[in-house]
Design a protein around this motif. Sequence first.
Motif, PDB file in Angstrom:
ATOM      1  N   ARG A  83     -21.524 -22.798  95.767  1.00  0.00           N
ATOM      2  CA  ARG A  83     -22.345 -21.627  95.462  1.00  0.00           C
ATOM      3  C   ARG A  83     -23.388 -21.514  96.564  1.00  0.00           C
ATOM      4  N   THR A 124     -16.882 -16.414  88.868  1.00  0.00           N
ATOM      5  CA  THR A 124     -17.314 -17.526  88.036  1.00  0.00           C
ATOM      6  C   THR A 124     -16.554 -18.772  88.469  1.00  0.00           C
ATOM      7  N   SER A 184     -18.289 -12.489  95.609  1.00  0.00           N
ATOM      8  CA  SER A 184     -19.642 -12.239  95.100  1.00  0.00           C
ATOM      9  C   SER A 184     -19.690 -12.217  93.582  1.00  0.00           C
ATOM     10  N   ALA A 185     -18.801 -11.479  92.968  1.00  0.00           N
ATOM     11  CA  ALA A 185     -18.781 -11.365  91.504  1.00  0.00           C
ATOM     12  C   ALA A 185     -17.709 -12.308  90.984  1.00  0.00           C
ATOM     13  N   GLU A 211     -26.461 -19.569  97.205  1.00  0.00           N
ATOM     14  CA  GLU A 211     -27.431 -18.686  96.559  1.00  0.00           C
ATOM     15  C   GLU A 211     -28.004 -17.650  97.516  1.00  0.00           C
ATOM     16  N   LYS A 212     -28.313 -18.045  98.751  1.00  0.00           N
ATOM     17  CA  LYS A 212     -28.915 -17.128  99.719  1.00  0.00           C
ATOM     18  C   LYS A 212     -27.989 -15.976 100.082  1.00  0.00           C
ATOM     19  N   MET A 213     -26.674 -16.159  99.891  1.00  0.00           N
ATOM     20  CA  MET A 213     -25.699 -15.109 100.171  1.00  0.00           C
ATOM     21  C   MET A 213     -25.192 -14.467  98.878  1.00  0.00           C
ATOM     22  N   ASN A 214     -25.637 -14.986  97.725  1.00  0.00           N
ATOM     23  CA  ASN A 214     -25.197 -14.515  96.425  1.00  0.00           C
ATOM     24  C   ASN A 214     -23.671 -14.491  96.321  1.00  0.00           C
ATOM     25  N   CYS A 215     -23.057 -15.623  96.689  1.00  0.00           N
ATOM     26  CA  CYS A 215     -21.599 -15.690  96.597  1.00  0.00           C
ATOM     27  C   CYS A 215     -21.133 -17.126  96.401  1.00  0.00           C
TER      28      CYS A 215
END
Length: 144
Positions: A94, A59, A56-57, A96-100
Motif C-alpha cells: 500500500r 482491496t 487505486s480503487a 499511501e502517498k500515491m493512494n494506491c
Amino acid sequence: MALHKSGSMSKQHLGSCLCGCVKYEFYGDFHSFFLCYCGHCRKDSGSAHAANLFASAATLNWIQGEAEVKNYQHANTLHSRSFCQNCGSALPTRVEKMNCIVVPAGSLDSAVTIQPTAKIYVGSCATWAKSFNNVPSYEALPLL
C-alpha cells in the motif's frame, strides 16, 4: 467476480510468495502496469526492471502469513517494497502517498489481466539490458 466494498463488481486476484507462507487476495482492477528501470527497482528486483501493477480503487486482504510480511520504505522517495521475511519474495504494498496498491506482477497466482502500459525511467536502464532482441531463448536452463 467479487463484490467490492463499494458494492460494485470487481476482479479477484490471488497471489503468494515463493515459499507459500504468505497468501493474499486482491479485489480491483489494475489501471497501470509499469516496467520500471530506475536504479531503486533494479536493486530491489535484482533484475533489469521491476514489473508492477497499480490499482487505486482496490482491496488487499492477507489470507495467510500477514505477520511474515515486512515493508521497506526507501528514505525520501516513493519507493516502497513489501516482502516475505522467510523467502524474500516481493508482495503487494500500500503506497499511501500515491493512494494506491502496487502489486508485483510475479507474485500473482492468477493470470495478469493487463498488458504492460509503459517502460518507465528508461534513462536509468542498465547498459546490459538495453537490447534483448538477439539473445537466444530456451524453455529451460540450457546445458552449461
